[in-house]
Write a protein that holds these residues in place. Structure first.
Motif, PDB file in Angstrom:
ATOM      1  N   UNK B 353      55.837  25.599  52.699  1.00  0.00           N
ATOM      2  CA  UNK B 353      56.275  24.766  51.582  1.00  0.00           C
ATOM      3  C   UNK B 353      55.186  23.750  51.290  1.00  0.00           C
ATOM      4  N   UNK B 354      54.811  23.634  50.038  1.00  0.00           N
ATOM      5  CA  UNK B 354      53.770  22.678  49.707  1.00  0.00           C
ATOM      6  C   UNK B 354      54.351  21.280  49.616  1.00  0.00           C
ATOM      7  N   UNK B 355      53.495  20.330  49.829  1.00  0.00           N
ATOM      8  CA  UNK B 355      53.928  18.938  49.877  1.00  0.00           C
ATOM      9  C   UNK B 355      54.317  18.461  48.474  1.00  0.00           C
ATOM     10  N   UNK B 356      55.421  17.747  48.399  1.00  0.00           N
ATOM     11  CA  UNK B 356      55.834  17.175  47.120  1.00  0.00           C
ATOM     12  C   UNK B 356      55.063  15.888  46.871  1.00  0.00           C
ATOM     13  N   UNK B 411      54.722  20.042  42.945  1.00  0.00           N
ATOM     14  CA  UNK B 411      55.663  20.732  43.829  1.00  0.00           C
ATOM     15  C   UNK B 411      56.985  20.004  43.963  1.00  0.00           C
TER      16      UNK B 411
END
Lengths: 311, 441
Positions: B353-356, B411
């Motif tokens: 999961x990519x960083x928000x 993201x």
């Protein structure tokens, strides 16, 4: 076996990130930066670097101080620094450039909540602050030294000033190449157009704002009996239209919003250029339209595809 | 006018893989809810002997579906499990005897008119096989048949990885057209559109070849743009009609049916074998040999993975369906369901999961939403708890396709916020209604 991840869809995401967008903008600005070094000498690189470094450092320190999440790596502050430097004459004292960078990042951007929250374009607002504070050094434009060493460091009128004073204006070719007096990054029209096209092709910006902005300036110049091409190629128009009027957080997001924004910028620019006291109005036009952005956004909201209940 | 969407990677690695039948699993777990609507009533008990295709769950109420045994063997236990939708439902665990003996009662239905056709479809236990799982007979039970102007056959298959509908068209093309004939005959529909994304060249030519022999069938090749297979999107792009908010395709004279569902109905009319197996795409970065596998419903995912050569990396995330709208599975013991069209197993890298990061107001979400919603403002209104704003922003129109989250450079979990905002809006509307009633009194 490790536990499986449970999460809500979607489970993949696109490749583009804030950082990659900002990197694209920096890439698009590089041709104009190179042109400035060629025409104005190595000092222009110094000014650019000082602005970038100050912007990034101010962002870093301010966020540290406020215990906010650090966003310095998203490169948005570097873009601000680069664009601000592009709006300064090469002779600007470095402490003034540092002051401008701090104003851009801390006052205009961070005090309003950081990236995505500021209502005014940081580089433009800072430039206007500097224009007011240091009107002398901010208008000390010099002719490109690579072309004419003899007049190096002598204040020279920019094409728009020259025109308003009735001096002989430079040729189209001079304007296109940028071998005339002006701010660091605004003179080389060809490099700016190249960078703008790169951003449009990469999908980072849409063509609507620059097209509307430039078209309105051209058409209004023509109507007012001025040389349309000359008006488009001179001053900060191309820099403003491609790189500053397309800033995400301070301009509308929808197609029609962008067009209205561009038209507004074009009209205000023309008003200032032809009837105002200042030779150039791009910065003011964008700042004024920034203020109108929330209203334009509201007017041009996309209409959800609700459909009509069939009777 | 054009609907927006996003370009997702196709990853149709298994398009060339004809469905292969896997060995019969040792046991299957069949939940009583594999459809939208009321769970079926379990009618077998522990120790019962069942045969392939025997009814084990009876449709309960109107929107429900019959459920049949997918193996022959003995009911090991009757249990309760958490369904893919999150509710607790009864299930039957059936130990297979490996013989796959067909239930004696199976014979082809012989429909003669609309009513007998609908009851045949009901008996077959078929639900929307594209993933929605809506009982097909309910959809086909049209009160005013004259209202049907177009039948749109959904063969878009816009999710990455999944190729099971492609295989239906390639391997069971004639059944698709037999299904069309049945709908023509019993529902009186005249105009059919098969909507296929242009990345399925062979399936398109197969459908075109067959449609040349049938009257009133048009193959509509669509750009490969996710979510082309979304019901409203497909109806808009094929017959240019907008299904109203909260309405059904029938409100604009359209029936939408998945291509695999249609082919199954035709096959059922011929054989009488109810829905007991599915062609499932098994793919993802952790799968050794991605392929299409014909699998008995209720088979544990781990057996299915085994049939695809096992795993080449530790699984990090397992999905029912594709990566855009698929549901995550808590364990590899979960069964394959009626509406499962793919099992995607992602390794650590793919599931990352990519960083928000903060919203930069780029507008990508609102410029890519097929329904022109504004996820950015919806997220803001949700955060502020502003029900009135959510109502104006029409968040209840959101089909949760995930374009906004996919495209967001920061993201941000936009579709997830939309889901929460929908709940918030429902609460707000209920409150408003209660308030009005109170004032009315």
């Amino acid at each position: 076996m490790e536990k499986l991840i449970l999460s809500v869809s979607p489970h993949i995401s696109g490749k583009r990130t804030t950082q990659s967008i900002m990197l694209d903008v920096i890439i698009a600005l590089i041709p104009a930066a190179i042109a400035s070094v060629v025409f104005f000498g190595i000092r222009s690189l110094l000014v650019i670097c000082v602005c970038i470094a100050t912007c990034m450092l101010s962002e870093f320190l301010f966020e540290k101080l406020c215990k906010r999440e650090n966003t310095v790596l998203d490169l948005s502050s570097a873009v601000t620094g680069m664009i601000l430097a592009f709006n300064l004459p090469v002779t600007i004292p470095l402490w003034q450039a540092i002051f401008g960078s701090v104003v851009a990042i801390i006052v205009v951007k961070q005090l309003f909540g950081g990236i995505g929250q500021n209502f005014a374009n940081p580089a433009i607002a800072a430039r206007i602050v500097m224009m007011t504070a240091f009107s002398g050094t901010m208008t000390a434009w010099v002719a490109p030294n690579a072309i004419n060493k003899a007049v190096d460091a002598l204040s020279t009128a920019t094409p728009l000033v020259a025109e308003s004073k009735g001096e002989t204006p430079p040729s189209y070719l001079t304007l296109l190449l940028g071998t005339h007096a002006g701010c660091i990054g605004e003179t080389c029209a060809a490099a700016l157009i190249l960078g703008g096209l790169y951003l449009i092709l990469r999908g980072v910006i849409s063509w609507h704002t620059p097209a509307a902005f430039i078209a309105v300036v051209a058409i209004m110049s023509f109507i007012c009996g001025k040389d349309a091409l000359y008006q488009v190629l001179s001053g900060g128009l191309l820099l403003g239209a491609f790189f500053m009027a397309t800033d995400y957080s301070t301009t509308p997001s929808t197609k029609w919003g962008k067009i209205i924004f561009g038209i507004g910028c074009g009209l205000i620019t023309i008003l200032i250029r032809f009837w105002g006291n200042l030779p150039e109005g791009v910065s003011f036009s964008i700042l004024l339209m920034n203020i109108l952005t929330p209203y334009i956004s509201k007017l041009t909201q996309n209409k959800p595809l609700v459909g009509e209940a069939k009777v | 006018m054009k609907l927006h969407g996003v370009h997702v990677p196709h990853m149709k690695n298994t398009a060339e893989c004809k469905g292969v039948r896997m060995p019969v699993p040792a046991a299957v777990t069949i939940p009583m809810a594999m459809h939208i609507g009321k769970p079926a009533k379990l009618i077998v008990k522990k120790g019962d002997t069942v045969k392939l295709g025997q009814l084990i769950g009876e449709a309960d109420g109107f929107v429900s579906s019959n459920i049949h045994s997918s193996v022959s063997g003995t009911v090991q236990k009757v249990d309760e499990m958490v369904s893919s939708m999150g509710a607790k439902v009864p299930c039957a665990v059936i130990a297979s005897d490996g013989k796959q003996e067909l239930y004696e009662g199976i014979k082809p239905p012989e429909p003669t008119d609309f009513d007998s056709f609908i009851s045949a479809v009901k008996l077959s236990g078929v639900v929307g096989l594209g993933g929605a799982g809506f009982p097909s007979f309910v959809k086909l039970s049209v009160k005013e048949l004259s209202k049907i102007e177009h039948v749109v056959i959904n063969a878009a298959e816009c999710e990455p990885y999944i190729t099971s509908d492609t295989r239906t068209m390639m391997d069971k093309g004639e059944y698709v057209f037999k299904g069309i004939e049945a709908i023509k005959k019993y529902l009186g529909a005249k105009h059919f559109v098969i909507g296929i994304e242009n990345n399925k060249k062979e399936a398109i030519s197969r459908m075109k070849e067959l449609s040349a022999k049938t009257e009133g069938v048009e193959v509509h090749v669509l750009p490969s743009m996710y979510p082309q297979g979304g019901e409203k999107v497909l109806v808009f792009n094929t017959v240019n009609r907008v299904i109203p908010k909260g309405g059904l395709p029938l409100d604009v004279g359209v029936i939408v049916i998945n291509v695999t569902t249609l082919a199954f109905i035709a096959e059922y009319l011929e054989t009488g074998i109810p829905l007991v197996e599915k062609c499932v795409t098994v793919d993802g970065s952790a799968v050794k040999e991605p392929k299409n596998i014909i699998v008995p419903i209720g088979t544990p995912i781990k057996d299915l993975i085994e049939a695809a050569g096992g795993l080449k990396a530790d699984p990090a995330k397992v999905l029912y369906g594709g990566p855009m709208m698929g549901l995550t599975v808590p364990s590899m013991d979960e069964p394959v369901l009626k509406n499962t069209n793919a099992i995607v197993v992602m390794d650590k890298n793919e599931a990352k999961q990519h960083k928000t990061t903060p919203c930069i107001r780029c507008g990508a979400c609102l410029n890519h939403c097929p329904f022109r919603l504004n996820p950015r403002d919806i997220a803001h209104a949700y955060k502020m708890g502003d029900g009135e704003a959510l109502k104006k922003l029409c968040v209840d129109l959101c089909m949760e396709c995930g374009c906004c989250s996919y495209i967001c450079p920061a993201n941000r979990p936009l579709v997830q916020t939309n889901k929460l905002a929908k709940i918030k809006l429902r609460e707000y509307l209920a409150e408003q209604k209660a308030q009005q009633e109170k004032e009315g009194k």
